[in-house]
Scaffold this active site. Structure first.
Site, PDB file in Angstrom:
ATOM      1  N   GLY A 127      31.785  34.387  43.120  1.00 37.82           N
ATOM      2  CA  GLY A 127      32.990  34.499  42.318  1.00 37.82           C
ATOM      3  C   GLY A 127      32.743  34.693  40.840  1.00 37.82           C
ATOM      4  CG  ASP A 256      38.961  47.729  47.714  1.00 37.64           C
ATOM      5  OD1 ASP A 256      38.494  48.702  48.318  1.00 37.64           O
ATOM      6  OD2 ASP A 256      38.247  46.914  47.086  1.00 37.64           O
ATOM      7  CG  ASP A 266      37.218  46.541  39.969  1.00 34.23           C
ATOM      8  OD1 ASP A 266      36.478  45.865  39.231  1.00 34.23           O
ATOM      9  OD2 ASP A 266      37.261  46.385  41.192  1.00 34.23           O
TER      10      ASP A 266
END
Length: 471
Positions: A127, A256, A266
Protein backbone atom coordinates in the site's frame (compact mmCIF):
# COMPACT_ATOMS: atom_id res chain seq x y z
CA UNK A 1 -8.24 25.39 9.13
CA UNK A 2 -8.20 28.93 7.69
CA UNK A 3 -11.58 29.78 6.19
CA UNK A 4 -11.64 30.60 2.48
CA UNK A 5 -14.46 31.77 0.27
CA UNK A 6 -13.24 29.28 -2.35
CA UNK A 7 -13.64 26.22 -0.13
CA UNK A 8 -16.85 24.45 -1.18
CA UNK A 9 -17.04 20.89 0.19
CA UNK A 10 -19.46 18.55 -1.56
CA UNK A 11 -18.93 14.90 -0.59
CA UNK A 12 -20.95 12.92 -3.14
CA UNK A 13 -19.15 9.59 -3.46
CA UNK A 14 -20.56 8.22 -0.18
CA UNK A 15 -24.01 8.46 -1.76
CA UNK A 16 -23.13 5.56 -4.07
CA UNK A 17 -23.08 3.26 -1.06
CA UNK A 18 -21.20 0.20 0.11
CA UNK A 19 -21.35 -1.58 -3.26
CA UNK A 20 -18.79 0.82 -4.71
CA UNK A 21 -16.30 1.63 -1.96
CA UNK A 22 -14.97 0.50 1.42
CA UNK A 23 -14.15 2.69 4.42
CA UNK A 24 -10.43 2.53 5.24
CA UNK A 25 -7.90 4.02 7.62
CA UNK A 26 -4.76 5.82 6.44
CA UNK A 27 -1.39 4.43 7.43
CA UNK A 28 0.47 6.00 10.32
CA UNK A 29 3.86 7.04 9.00
CA UNK A 30 7.03 7.37 11.08
CA UNK A 31 7.95 10.74 9.57
CA UNK A 32 6.20 13.40 7.51
CA UNK A 33 8.38 15.77 5.49
CA UNK A 34 6.56 18.06 3.09
CA UNK A 35 8.43 17.93 -0.21
CA UNK A 36 6.02 19.76 -2.49
CA UNK A 37 2.67 21.50 -2.31
CA UNK A 38 0.69 22.82 -5.27
CA UNK A 39 -0.58 26.17 -4.06
CA UNK A 40 -1.77 27.10 -7.56
CA UNK A 41 -4.13 24.11 -7.51
CA UNK A 42 -4.99 24.63 -3.84
CA UNK A 43 -6.16 28.16 -4.62
CA UNK A 44 -8.89 26.77 -6.88
CA UNK A 45 -10.45 24.79 -4.01
CA UNK A 46 -9.83 27.20 -1.14
CA UNK A 47 -6.92 25.42 0.55
CA UNK A 48 -3.93 27.58 -0.34
CA UNK A 49 -4.06 29.40 3.01
CA UNK A 50 -3.11 26.30 4.98
CA UNK A 51 0.17 26.52 6.86
CA UNK A 52 2.70 23.78 6.19
CA UNK A 53 1.82 22.19 9.53
CA UNK A 54 -1.88 22.20 8.66
CA UNK A 55 -1.09 20.93 5.17
CA UNK A 56 0.78 17.90 6.52
CA UNK A 57 -2.02 17.26 9.02
CA UNK A 58 -4.56 16.97 6.20
CA UNK A 59 -2.37 15.51 3.44
CA UNK A 60 0.03 13.37 5.46
CA UNK A 61 -2.04 12.26 8.44
CA UNK A 62 -5.31 12.71 6.50
CA UNK A 63 -7.30 14.46 9.17
CA UNK A 64 -10.75 15.14 7.71
CA UNK A 65 -11.34 18.43 5.96
CA UNK A 66 -14.30 20.47 7.28
CA UNK A 67 -17.74 19.18 6.20
CA UNK A 68 -16.15 16.51 4.05
CA UNK A 69 -15.57 12.76 4.27
CA UNK A 70 -15.56 11.44 7.80
CA UNK A 71 -13.76 8.27 6.66
CA UNK A 72 -11.68 7.77 3.48
CA UNK A 73 -13.13 5.44 0.85
CA UNK A 74 -11.21 2.89 -1.23
CA UNK A 75 -13.10 2.39 -4.46
CA UNK A 76 -13.95 -1.01 -5.93
CA UNK A 77 -13.41 -1.80 -9.59
CA UNK A 78 -12.36 -4.51 -12.02
CA UNK A 79 -10.37 -4.09 -15.21
CA UNK A 80 -8.59 -5.47 -18.22
CA UNK A 81 -4.85 -5.41 -17.63
CA UNK A 82 -3.03 -5.85 -20.93
CA UNK A 83 -6.41 -7.17 -22.15
CA UNK A 84 -6.62 -9.90 -19.52
CA UNK A 85 -9.64 -9.49 -17.25
CA UNK A 86 -8.80 -9.08 -13.57
CA UNK A 87 -11.64 -9.14 -11.00
CA UNK A 88 -9.26 -8.62 -8.06
CA UNK A 89 -8.66 -4.90 -8.42
CA UNK A 90 -9.63 -1.80 -6.49
CA UNK A 91 -7.84 1.05 -4.71
CA UNK A 92 -4.97 -1.00 -3.33
CA UNK A 93 -2.77 1.83 -2.11
CA UNK A 94 -5.01 4.84 -2.17
CA UNK A 95 -8.40 6.27 -1.30
CA UNK A 96 -10.67 9.23 -1.93
CA UNK A 97 -10.94 11.43 1.15
CA UNK A 98 -12.56 14.67 0.01
CA UNK A 99 -14.71 16.14 -2.76
CA UNK A 100 -14.99 19.84 -3.46
CA UNK A 101 -16.34 22.24 -6.03
CA UNK A 102 -13.78 24.07 -8.12
CA UNK A 103 -13.93 27.82 -7.83
CA UNK A 104 -15.25 29.41 -11.01
CA UNK A 105 -16.18 26.28 -12.94
CA UNK A 106 -18.17 24.52 -10.20
CA UNK A 107 -16.72 21.17 -11.30
CA UNK A 108 -16.77 18.37 -8.74
CA UNK A 109 -13.18 17.48 -7.87
CA UNK A 110 -11.69 14.67 -5.80
CA UNK A 111 -8.73 14.69 -3.47
CA UNK A 112 -7.35 11.17 -3.62
CA UNK A 113 -4.16 9.46 -2.54
CA UNK A 114 -1.42 7.17 -3.75
CA UNK A 115 0.71 5.38 -1.17
CA UNK A 116 -1.56 5.97 1.83
CA UNK A 117 -1.55 2.39 3.14
CA UNK A 118 -3.15 -1.02 2.87
CA UNK A 119 -6.80 -1.40 1.85
CA UNK A 120 -9.03 -4.45 1.27
CA UNK A 121 -7.82 -4.33 -2.36
CA UNK A 122 -4.06 -4.31 -1.71
CA UNK A 123 -3.73 -8.03 -2.36
CA UNK A 124 -0.11 -8.81 -1.38
CA UNK A 125 1.06 -5.21 -1.74
CA UNK A 126 2.21 -2.92 1.04
CA UNK A 127 0.00 0.00 0.00
CA UNK A 128 3.00 2.31 -0.24
CA UNK A 129 4.54 4.57 -2.89
CA UNK A 130 8.22 5.14 -3.50
CA UNK A 131 9.44 8.70 -3.24
CA UNK A 132 10.84 8.36 -6.75
CA UNK A 133 7.40 7.36 -8.00
CA UNK A 134 5.94 10.44 -6.34
CA UNK A 135 8.56 12.73 -7.85
CA UNK A 136 7.91 11.28 -11.30
CA UNK A 137 4.15 11.76 -10.97
CA UNK A 138 4.50 15.40 -9.90
CA UNK A 139 6.70 16.09 -12.93
CA UNK A 140 4.36 14.26 -15.33
CA UNK A 141 1.25 16.08 -14.16
CA UNK A 142 2.93 19.49 -14.28
CA UNK A 143 4.36 18.91 -17.75
CA UNK A 144 1.13 17.57 -19.20
CA UNK A 145 -0.85 20.47 -17.78
CA UNK A 146 1.66 22.89 -19.33
CA UNK A 147 1.21 21.12 -22.68
CA UNK A 148 -2.56 21.57 -22.54
CA UNK A 149 -3.39 17.94 -21.76
CA UNK A 150 -6.35 17.34 -19.45
CA UNK A 151 -4.67 15.78 -16.45
CA UNK A 152 -5.12 15.17 -12.78
CA UNK A 153 -3.02 17.66 -10.83
CA UNK A 154 -0.35 16.50 -8.42
CA UNK A 155 -1.45 18.30 -5.26
CA UNK A 156 0.91 17.23 -2.50
CA UNK A 157 4.01 15.09 -1.97
CA UNK A 158 5.02 14.15 1.59
CA UNK A 159 7.97 11.89 2.36
CA UNK A 160 6.97 9.30 4.96
CA UNK A 161 10.21 7.89 6.38
CA UNK A 162 9.78 4.20 5.54
CA UNK A 163 12.24 1.97 3.67
CA UNK A 164 10.55 0.17 0.80
CA UNK A 165 11.75 -2.84 -1.15
CA UNK A 166 11.02 -2.97 -4.84
CA UNK A 167 12.22 -5.43 -7.47
CA UNK A 168 12.57 -2.85 -10.24
CA UNK A 169 14.86 -0.37 -8.44
CA UNK A 170 17.68 -0.36 -5.88
CA UNK A 171 16.26 -1.21 -2.47
CA UNK A 172 15.61 -0.16 0.16
CA UNK A 173 14.25 3.08 -1.27
CA UNK A 174 12.49 6.06 0.26
CA UNK A 175 8.71 6.28 0.62
CA UNK A 176 6.10 8.99 0.11
CA UNK A 177 2.40 9.66 -0.03
CA UNK A 178 1.00 11.58 -2.98
CA UNK A 179 -2.30 13.46 -3.20
CA UNK A 180 -3.84 14.23 -6.57
CA UNK A 181 -6.67 16.63 -7.44
CA UNK A 182 -8.83 15.13 -10.15
CA UNK A 183 -12.15 15.54 -11.94
CA UNK A 184 -13.40 12.24 -10.57
CA UNK A 185 -11.96 8.77 -10.11
CA UNK A 186 -14.79 6.84 -11.77
CA UNK A 187 -12.93 4.49 -14.09
CA UNK A 188 -14.00 2.32 -16.98
CA UNK A 189 -13.26 -0.53 -14.58
CA UNK A 190 -15.73 0.90 -12.07
CA UNK A 191 -18.47 -0.01 -14.56
CA UNK A 192 -16.90 -3.36 -15.34
CA UNK A 193 -17.25 -4.63 -11.78
CA UNK A 194 -21.07 -4.47 -11.43
CA UNK A 195 -21.44 -5.65 -15.03
CA UNK A 196 -19.30 -8.72 -14.29
CA UNK A 197 -21.30 -9.36 -11.11
CA UNK A 198 -24.49 -9.29 -13.19
CA UNK A 199 -25.86 -6.31 -11.28
CA UNK A 200 -27.56 -4.12 -13.89
CA UNK A 201 -29.16 -2.19 -11.04
CA UNK A 202 -25.70 -1.07 -9.93
CA UNK A 203 -24.67 -0.23 -13.49
CA UNK A 204 -27.75 1.99 -13.76
CA UNK A 205 -27.01 3.59 -10.39
CA UNK A 206 -23.40 4.32 -11.37
CA UNK A 207 -24.46 5.68 -14.75
CA UNK A 208 -26.95 8.05 -13.14
CA UNK A 209 -24.34 9.19 -10.60
CA UNK A 210 -21.78 9.83 -13.33
CA UNK A 211 -24.16 11.81 -15.53
CA UNK A 212 -25.51 13.82 -12.60
CA UNK A 213 -22.10 14.85 -11.30
CA UNK A 214 -19.79 14.93 -14.33
CA UNK A 215 -22.07 15.43 -17.35
CA UNK A 216 -25.10 17.21 -15.83
CA UNK A 217 -26.23 18.52 -19.22
CA UNK A 218 -26.94 14.90 -20.22
CA UNK A 219 -28.58 13.77 -16.95
CA UNK A 220 -32.09 14.01 -18.40
CA UNK A 221 -31.41 12.06 -21.61
CA UNK A 222 -33.92 9.34 -22.49
CA UNK A 223 -31.10 6.80 -22.97
CA UNK A 224 -28.52 7.36 -20.21
CA UNK A 225 -26.21 4.60 -21.49
CA UNK A 226 -25.89 6.19 -24.92
CA UNK A 227 -25.49 9.63 -23.34
CA UNK A 228 -22.67 8.42 -21.12
CA UNK A 229 -20.88 6.59 -23.93
CA UNK A 230 -21.11 9.64 -26.19
CA UNK A 231 -19.52 11.82 -23.53
CA UNK A 232 -16.87 9.21 -22.72
CA UNK A 233 -15.96 8.76 -26.40
CA UNK A 234 -15.68 12.49 -26.97
CA UNK A 235 -13.56 13.01 -23.86
CA UNK A 236 -11.33 10.03 -24.62
CA UNK A 237 -10.78 11.21 -28.21
CA UNK A 238 -9.64 14.64 -27.01
CA UNK A 239 -7.38 13.13 -24.38
CA UNK A 240 -5.75 10.64 -26.74
CA UNK A 241 -5.16 13.32 -29.35
CA UNK A 242 -3.56 15.55 -26.74
CA UNK A 243 -1.24 12.71 -25.67
CA UNK A 244 -0.20 12.15 -29.28
CA UNK A 245 0.49 15.82 -29.92
CA UNK A 246 2.50 16.00 -26.70
CA UNK A 247 4.54 12.94 -27.63
CA UNK A 248 3.39 11.31 -24.40
CA UNK A 249 3.30 7.56 -23.81
CA UNK A 250 1.12 6.64 -20.83
CA UNK A 251 2.57 3.16 -20.60
CA UNK A 252 -0.27 1.22 -18.97
CA UNK A 253 -3.60 1.91 -20.68
CA UNK A 254 -5.60 -0.69 -18.80
CA UNK A 255 -9.33 -0.10 -18.35
CA UNK A 256 -8.80 0.61 -14.66
CA UNK A 257 -6.38 3.40 -15.62
CA UNK A 258 -8.89 5.31 -17.73
CA UNK A 259 -11.11 7.94 -16.18
CA UNK A 260 -14.70 8.31 -17.43
CA UNK A 261 -14.28 12.11 -17.63
CA UNK A 262 -11.36 11.85 -20.05
CA UNK A 263 -8.76 13.14 -17.64
CA UNK A 264 -5.31 11.58 -17.71
CA UNK A 265 -4.09 10.20 -14.38
CA UNK A 266 -1.99 7.57 -12.59
CA UNK A 267 1.50 8.00 -14.02
CA UNK A 268 3.63 4.92 -13.54
CA UNK A 269 6.08 3.95 -16.31
CA UNK A 270 5.29 6.92 -18.56
CA UNK A 271 7.71 8.46 -21.05
CA UNK A 272 7.83 11.46 -23.34
CA UNK A 273 9.09 10.63 -26.83
CA UNK A 274 12.74 11.44 -27.50
CA UNK A 275 12.03 11.23 -31.25
CA UNK A 276 9.16 10.22 -33.49
CA UNK A 277 8.77 6.46 -33.05
CA UNK A 278 5.34 4.77 -33.26
CA UNK A 279 6.79 1.63 -31.64
CA UNK A 280 8.22 3.40 -28.59
CA UNK A 281 7.03 1.83 -25.31
CA UNK A 282 7.17 3.31 -21.83
CA UNK A 283 6.79 0.15 -19.74
CA UNK A 284 9.72 -2.27 -19.74
CA UNK A 285 7.24 -5.12 -19.27
CA UNK A 286 5.20 -4.22 -22.38
CA UNK A 287 7.06 -6.78 -24.47
CA UNK A 288 4.44 -6.92 -27.23
CA UNK A 289 4.20 -3.14 -27.56
CA UNK A 290 0.46 -3.20 -26.81
CA UNK A 291 0.58 0.31 -25.37
CA UNK A 292 3.29 1.75 -27.62
CA UNK A 293 3.01 5.37 -28.71
CA UNK A 294 1.44 4.63 -32.08
CA UNK A 295 -1.06 2.13 -30.68
CA UNK A 296 -2.53 4.39 -28.01
CA UNK A 297 -5.60 5.40 -30.07
CA UNK A 298 -6.32 1.71 -30.72
CA UNK A 299 -5.90 0.89 -27.03
CA UNK A 300 -8.28 3.65 -25.97
CA UNK A 301 -10.88 2.53 -28.51
CA UNK A 302 -10.60 -1.06 -27.27
CA UNK A 303 -11.24 0.18 -23.74
CA UNK A 304 -14.27 2.15 -24.90
CA UNK A 305 -15.69 -1.04 -26.39
CA UNK A 306 -15.44 -2.68 -22.96
CA UNK A 307 -17.27 0.25 -21.41
CA UNK A 308 -19.98 0.01 -24.07
CA UNK A 309 -20.50 -3.66 -23.19
CA UNK A 310 -21.14 -2.69 -19.57
CA UNK A 311 -23.73 -0.11 -20.62
CA UNK A 312 -25.90 -2.78 -22.16
CA UNK A 313 -26.95 -3.29 -18.54
CA UNK A 314 -28.53 0.17 -18.54
CA UNK A 315 -30.91 -1.02 -21.23
CA UNK A 316 -29.28 0.79 -24.14
CA UNK A 317 -29.76 -0.97 -27.50
CA UNK A 318 -26.58 -2.58 -28.78
CA UNK A 319 -27.05 -0.94 -32.18
CA UNK A 320 -27.15 2.52 -30.61
CA UNK A 321 -23.98 1.89 -28.61
CA UNK A 322 -22.20 0.53 -31.70
CA UNK A 323 -23.18 3.66 -33.61
CA UNK A 324 -21.57 5.80 -30.91
CA UNK A 325 -18.40 3.72 -31.03
CA UNK A 326 -18.28 4.03 -34.81
CA UNK A 327 -17.98 7.79 -34.38
CA UNK A 328 -14.79 7.58 -32.35
CA UNK A 329 -12.49 7.60 -35.37
CA UNK A 330 -13.81 10.92 -36.67
CA UNK A 331 -13.77 12.42 -33.18
CA UNK A 332 -10.16 11.38 -32.72
CA UNK A 333 -9.01 12.69 -36.09
CA UNK A 334 -10.61 16.09 -35.60
CA UNK A 335 -9.25 16.26 -32.04
CA UNK A 336 -5.76 15.33 -33.25
CA UNK A 337 -5.83 18.10 -35.87
CA UNK A 338 -6.86 20.63 -33.24
CA UNK A 339 -4.20 19.41 -30.80
CA UNK A 340 -1.37 19.58 -33.35
CA UNK A 341 -2.44 23.04 -34.54
CA UNK A 342 -2.47 24.17 -30.91
CA UNK A 343 1.04 22.84 -30.41
CA UNK A 344 2.23 24.57 -33.60
CA UNK A 345 0.58 27.80 -32.49
CA UNK A 346 -1.53 28.31 -35.63
CA UNK A 347 -5.25 28.70 -36.20
CA UNK A 348 -7.67 26.42 -37.99
CA UNK A 349 -8.39 27.03 -41.67
CA UNK A 350 -11.01 24.33 -42.04
CA UNK A 351 -10.96 20.56 -41.84
CA UNK A 352 -9.29 19.86 -45.19
CA UNK A 353 -6.54 22.45 -44.82
CA UNK A 354 -5.94 21.44 -41.21
CA UNK A 355 -5.63 17.79 -42.19
CA UNK A 356 -3.05 18.56 -44.86
CA UNK A 357 -0.96 20.61 -42.46
CA UNK A 358 -1.12 18.01 -39.70
CA UNK A 359 -0.24 15.16 -42.07
CA UNK A 360 2.72 17.15 -43.37
CA UNK A 361 3.86 17.75 -39.78
CA UNK A 362 3.88 14.03 -38.97
CA UNK A 363 5.71 13.29 -42.23
CA UNK A 364 8.28 15.93 -41.29
CA UNK A 365 8.77 14.42 -37.85
CA UNK A 366 9.27 11.02 -39.44
CA UNK A 367 11.72 12.42 -42.00
CA UNK A 368 13.75 14.04 -39.24
CA UNK A 369 14.65 10.64 -37.82
CA UNK A 370 17.61 10.71 -35.44
CA UNK A 371 18.32 14.34 -36.37
CA UNK A 372 15.14 15.70 -34.83
CA UNK A 373 13.69 15.31 -31.35
CA UNK A 374 9.93 15.56 -30.82
CA UNK A 375 9.66 18.58 -28.56
CA UNK A 376 12.18 20.80 -30.41
CA UNK A 377 10.14 20.45 -33.61
CA UNK A 378 7.11 22.13 -32.03
CA UNK A 379 9.32 24.62 -30.19
CA UNK A 380 11.12 25.72 -33.36
CA UNK A 381 7.96 26.17 -35.44
CA UNK A 382 5.74 27.70 -32.77
CA UNK A 383 3.41 30.34 -34.25
CA UNK A 384 4.69 29.49 -37.73
CA UNK A 385 7.85 31.60 -37.48
CA UNK A 386 9.89 30.08 -40.33
CA UNK A 387 12.75 32.55 -39.96
CA UNK A 388 13.19 31.55 -36.33
CA UNK A 389 13.06 27.85 -37.19
CA UNK A 390 15.59 28.11 -40.02
CA UNK A 391 18.02 30.26 -38.05
CA UNK A 392 17.96 27.95 -35.03
CA UNK A 393 20.03 24.92 -34.10
CA UNK A 394 18.04 22.60 -36.40
CA UNK A 395 17.81 24.97 -39.36
CA UNK A 396 19.85 22.73 -41.65
CA UNK A 397 17.47 19.85 -40.99
CA UNK A 398 14.44 21.95 -41.91
CA UNK A 399 16.09 23.08 -45.17
CA UNK A 400 16.18 19.50 -46.45
CA UNK A 401 13.82 18.62 -49.30
CA UNK A 402 11.89 16.21 -47.03
CA UNK A 403 10.56 19.29 -45.21
CA UNK A 404 9.47 21.21 -48.32
CA UNK A 405 5.82 20.18 -48.02
CA UNK A 406 5.65 21.06 -44.34
CA UNK A 407 7.33 24.46 -44.89
CA UNK A 408 4.88 25.21 -47.71
CA UNK A 409 1.87 24.47 -45.50
CA UNK A 410 3.31 26.46 -42.61
CA UNK A 411 3.95 29.46 -44.85
CA UNK A 412 0.19 29.66 -45.44
CA UNK A 413 -0.72 29.13 -41.78
CA UNK A 414 -2.13 31.93 -39.64
CA UNK A 415 -0.33 32.40 -36.31
CA UNK A 416 -2.43 32.17 -33.17
CA UNK A 417 -1.45 34.85 -30.64
CA UNK A 418 2.03 35.38 -32.09
CA UNK A 419 2.80 37.77 -29.23
CA UNK A 420 3.56 34.64 -27.23
CA UNK A 421 6.91 34.47 -29.04
CA UNK A 422 8.04 37.49 -27.02
CA UNK A 423 8.27 35.31 -23.93
CA UNK A 424 11.91 34.74 -22.84
CA UNK A 425 11.44 31.00 -23.26
CA UNK A 426 11.65 31.39 -27.03
CA UNK A 427 15.08 33.00 -26.78
CA UNK A 428 16.43 29.63 -25.69
CA UNK A 429 18.09 27.30 -28.17
CA UNK A 430 16.33 24.29 -26.67
CA UNK A 431 12.81 23.79 -25.30
CA UNK A 432 11.78 22.49 -21.91
CA UNK A 433 11.64 18.69 -22.14
CA UNK A 434 10.81 15.92 -19.70
CA UNK A 435 12.90 13.11 -21.09
CA UNK A 436 13.88 10.04 -19.10
CA UNK A 437 17.48 11.15 -18.63
CA UNK A 438 16.46 14.47 -17.08
CA UNK A 439 14.13 12.78 -14.60
CA UNK A 440 16.84 10.29 -13.65
CA UNK A 441 19.30 13.15 -13.09
CA UNK A 442 16.81 14.94 -10.84
CA UNK A 443 16.24 11.76 -8.85
CA UNK A 444 19.97 11.02 -8.54
CA UNK A 445 20.50 14.33 -6.72
CA UNK A 446 17.69 13.50 -4.30
CA UNK A 447 18.74 9.90 -3.73
CA UNK A 448 22.45 10.59 -3.28
CA UNK A 449 22.52 13.93 -1.48
CA UNK A 450 18.92 14.80 -0.58
CA UNK A 451 19.39 17.69 -2.99
CA UNK A 452 16.04 18.95 -4.26
CA UNK A 453 17.46 21.82 -6.31
CA UNK A 454 17.21 19.92 -9.60
CA UNK A 455 13.57 19.04 -8.94
CA UNK A 456 12.74 22.64 -8.08
CA UNK A 457 14.63 23.97 -11.09
CA UNK A 458 12.82 21.63 -13.46
CA UNK A 459 9.44 22.60 -12.02
CA UNK A 460 10.36 26.27 -12.52
CA UNK A 461 11.24 25.57 -16.15
CA UNK A 462 7.94 23.78 -16.69
CA UNK A 463 6.06 26.70 -15.10
CA UNK A 464 7.83 29.10 -17.48
CA UNK A 465 6.89 26.90 -20.44
CA UNK A 466 3.27 26.80 -19.28
CA UNK A 467 3.19 30.60 -19.24
CA UNK A 468 4.92 30.87 -22.63
CA UNK A 469 2.73 28.38 -24.46
CA UNK A 470 -0.47 29.75 -22.93
CA UNK A 471 -2.47 26.61 -23.70
Amino acid sequence: MPASAHYHPDPRLPLLGADFADPVRPAEFPRLDLRWRNDRAAETIGLSELSDVEWVTHFGRFASLPDNFVTPLAQRYHGHQFRVYNPDLGDGRGFTFAQLRESGSGRLLDLATKGSGVTPWSRSGDGRLTLKGGVREVLAAEMLEALGVRTSRAFSLVETGEALFRQDEPSPTRSAVLVRLSHGHIRFGTFQRPAALDRPDLVRKLTAYTLDHYFPCRAGDADPGVALLEEACSAAARLTAAWMAAGFVHGVLNTDNMNITGESFDYGPYRFLPRNDPNFVAAYFDHAGLYSFGRQPEAVFWNLRQLAGCLLGVGSPESALVEVLNGFGDLYRSSLAAAVLRRLGVTSKGAEEDSRLVNSAFRALAAGGERLRWEPFFFDWFCGDEARALSGRRGEVYRQTEFDDFRRHMSDAIPDRPERLSHPLFNREEPVELLYERIEAVWALIAEADDWSGFEALLSEIAAARAAWGF
